[in-house]
Design an enzyme around this catalytic site. Structure first.
Site: not given
Length: 370
Positions: A140, A177, A179, A265
């Protein structure tokens, strides 16, 4: 069997994100709890590798700290200095939910250095592939802003390092991931030499990022592939996306190195997402990526740990990935599997297929689709 490297360092578990409820600081109506990005999932993964005996069969690779010059292959000097100042003084937030504790700077540069060390080991033929249990995570982190628990963008910097050091012209970065890997996307949005593919839960985090229409710009147009998936997507949906979308694009791109942002995740039990991938699903995903690496780049693949916040389940998902990478099966079985036998993780629903097919339509402007 493959020769698989494993990168880890005790200090990774010492990065202090403080306490909080999920990701919020305590206070007001929020009672003190454990921050989601805490060491438990990673340490328990490492412990399971040791308990199963698999760790002893991996090639242990000690990470080195990334240099300031290497960190600045992506991040601005001012941002790097900000993280160091927070680390040396009071701690704090390096941007948006990117907590810096005492000594976090030194740990973060060692985390990025772990990704670089893994790339070196693979490119020099010391190992066939490598898993870097990096912490803090990185995908991120933007050029001048920490985000979503990430301080320095480990994978983006490792890719830039590989380009510079080994003169690679085609690197595939796949981010599974849950996200969206916004920081990595930003790093290569106008770069045709790095194909960035992100599979993620739609409309999760960060807001407004990861749309199918975000395809890159300038010379990089078409080399950015976002695959937003609906909540509830399980093993079957992920494999459909990989087989029908990722495979034809990768086969045309022909990567010389594959880097993975391995966030576990999307698992069924993650508190920060709503997907349904099982440990067996992660095994299949890893097998798919290894096949691509064998086809195009002599097996050269590096996976860097990102998210994954279910302390009981992430270790089994990650262990399955490393088993697949090494070709070594242990006695470990998914203890949660019996409780999931009625959950349709291996059913491809129409809505999931429609989401992937929509991305295929967008990308058909740039790639031939089977």
């Amino acid at each position: 069997m493959r020769k698989t490297g494993f990168v880890c360092d005790e200090s990774y578990f010492w990065h202090d994100t403080g306490n909080g409820a999920l990701f919020l600081p305590p206070g007001g109506w929020v009672e003190t709890d454990v921050h989601s990005e805490n060491p438990a999932t990673k340490r328990r993964f490492k412990n399971l590798l040791e308990r199963s005996g698999l760790m002893a069969k991996l090639v242990q690779i000690a990470p080195r700290p990334a240099t300031r010059e290497e960190i600045q292959l992506y991040h601005t000097p001012d941002y790097v200095e900000k993280v160091k100042h927070l680390s040396d003084t009071t701690g704090g937030d390096a941007g948006e939910l990117a907590l810096v504790g005492s000594g976090s700077y030194e740990i973060a540069v060692l985390s990025t250095g772990g990704a670089i060390t893994a790339v070196d080991a693979v490119m020099k033929g010391q190992v066939d592939n490598a898993y870097a249990l990096t912490r803090p995570p990185g995908h991120h982190a933007e050029k001048s802003l920490g985000m979503g628990f990430c301080l320095f963008n480990n994978v983006a910097i490792a890719a830039k390092y590989a380009q510079k050091t080994y003169n690679l012209e085609r690197i595939l970065v796949l981010d599974w991931d849950v996200h969206h890997g916004n920081g990595t996307e930003s790093a290569f949005y106008d770069n045709p030499n790095v194909l960035f593919i992100s599979l993620h839960q739609e409309l999760n985090y960060p807001p407004g990022r990861g749309l199918a229409e975000h395809v890159g710009e300038g010379r990089g147009e078409g080399y950015n592939v976002n695959i937003p998936l609906p909540a509830g997507t399980g093993n079957a949906g992920y494999m459909y996306a990989l087989e029908t979308l990722v495979r034809p694009i990768a086969d045309q791109f022909k990567p010389q190195l594959i880097l993975i942002s391995a966030g576990q995740d999307p698992s069924l039990f993650d508190p920060l997402a709503r997907m349904m991938v099982t440990a067996e699903g992660f095994r299949r995903i890893a097998s798919f990526m290894l096949e691509l690496a064998d086809t195009h780049c002599n097996g050269r693949l590096v996976a860097c740990h990102e998210g994954g916040y279910s302390a009981p389940y992430v270790p089994f998902c990650s262990h399955a990935i490393v088993e697949e990478m090494s070709g070594i099966r242990t006695a470990v079985e998914d203890p949660f599997a019996p409780a999931m036998h009625t959950i349709p993780t291996d059913v491809l629903y129409d809505i999931q297929k429609e989401y992937v097919d929509r991305v295929k339509e967008v990308q058909s402007k740039y790639w031939k689709m089977s």
